[in-house]
Scaffold this motif. Structure first.
Motif, short mmCIF file in Angstrom:
data_model
loop_
_atom_site.label_atom_id
_atom_site.label_comp_id
_atom_site.label_asym_id
_atom_site.label_seq_id
_atom_site.Cartn_x
_atom_site.Cartn_y
_atom_site.Cartn_z
N LYS A 98 42.62 57.09 6.54
CA LYS A 98 41.76 55.94 6.30
C LYS A 98 40.45 56.37 5.64
CE LYS A 98 40.17 51.72 8.60
NZ LYS A 98 40.12 51.00 9.92
N GLU A 118 47.67 49.53 5.82
CA GLU A 118 48.17 48.28 6.40
C GLU A 118 49.51 48.52 7.11
OE1 GLU A 118 48.42 45.16 3.57
OE2 GLU A 118 46.31 45.27 2.98
N ARG A 119 50.40 49.25 6.48
CA ARG A 119 51.71 49.50 7.08
C ARG A 119 51.58 50.38 8.33
NH1 ARG A 119 52.87 50.34 1.45
NH2 ARG A 119 53.99 48.54 0.59
N PRO A 145 47.46 49.92 0.86
CA PRO A 145 48.76 49.43 1.34
C PRO A 145 49.34 50.29 2.46
CG PRO A 145 48.68 49.42 -1.06
CD PRO A 145 47.46 50.16 -0.59
N THR A 164 48.97 50.60 10.27
CA THR A 164 48.33 49.81 11.32
C THR A 164 49.38 49.03 12.11
OG1 THR A 164 46.27 49.60 10.06
CG2 THR A 164 46.67 47.98 11.80
N ASP A 165 50.30 48.39 11.39
CA ASP A 165 51.38 47.65 12.06
C ASP A 165 52.26 48.60 12.86
OD1 ASP A 165 50.46 45.31 10.93
OD2 ASP A 165 51.91 45.34 9.27
#
Length: 248
Positions: free
Chosen positions: A196, A117-118, A114, A120-121
């Motif tokens: 990552k 993902e955050r 999670p 990356t944005d």
């Protein structure tokens, strides 16, 4: 000196909080972004008049800004935007490094899905802000990047603690964005890659390097904007002078 700041006049009722909160938030942002530079005089009465509010909420905002070192309030004399304390910048860097190196290591030990993902944005938004040279947005996204890591490590409280200490550092960081955005972004990518791959050693090293850059930024900024800085006690902060570039 007249107050040059893009406040609405009169001040619109805040959606949340009090009028004093709204004045504090907008004035803090103007000082952080150097729209009100160190040494600028600011009048409680003038600001209240321009905003169409009583002096009480402005006085409350001034007191809060004085506590974080943004205003120099002198009874019977003018209030002015305080200079940037070199000592407090270095103290904040020390606190950030102590907490954030530990936080990023913890984040590597957790399920990072999670969080990745955050981040990356966030990095995508950073890239767009950098391309547009939108320093206000880039600064906001920089802070959010670090907050996301703290929250992803289950240590959101650590970022709250850092936020209480980094007011002077924030002004230096914002001023450095005139030349420092590429390095900040590349540092964030290195931290992201380590997270990552869940490489705790690499994550710690990347975070240390990232936070140590403030030393070199200070050295450069003081040469160009020496009138903005207060050097009192700089050599004793963290046991090293500005510009050494050493971690510690």
């Amino acid at each position: 000196m007249s107050l040059e700041i893009a406040f609405p006049a009169p001040l619109a009722p805040p959606a949340r909080g009090t009028i004093a909160d709204a004045v504090f938030t907008d004035l803090r942002r103007a000082i952080l972004e150097l729209r009100l530079s160190p040494g600028t005089g600011i009048s409680e009465a003038e600001l209240a008049r321009r905003l169409g509010v009583s002096r009480q909420p402005v006085r409350e905002a001034f007191i809060r800004l004085g506590r974080i070192g943004y205003l120099k309030i002198q009874p019977q004399r003018r209030t002015e935007v305080a200079k940037i304390s070199v000592r407090e910048v270095l103290n904040a860097r020390f606190i950030r490094e102590a907490l954030e190196v530990a936080v990023v290591r913890l984040a590597c030990d957790r399920d990072a899905g999670p969080l990745i993902e955050r981040l990356t944005d966030n990095l995508s938004e950073q890239r767009a802000a950098r391309a547009a040279d939108d320093r206000q947005e880039f600064h906001r996204l920089d802070d959010r990047f670090h907050r996301l890591i703290a929250e992803g490590a289950g240590c959101g409280f650590a970022w709250d603690l850092i936020g209480e200490q980094k007011a002077q550092m924030d002004r230096t960081r914002f001023l450095s964005l005139a030349f420092g955005q590429p390095a900040v972004y590349e540092d964030h990518l290195a931290i992201f890659d380590a997270l990552k791959s869940r490489d705790g050693v690499a994550a710690e090293a990347a975070m240390r390097l990232h936070l140590s850059r403030i030393n070199d930024h200070l050295f450069r900024l003081k040469q160009e904007f020496d009138q903005f800085f207060d050097d009192t006690g700089e050599d004793s902060a963290n046991g090293e002078p500005v510009g050494t570039g050493r971690n510690g």
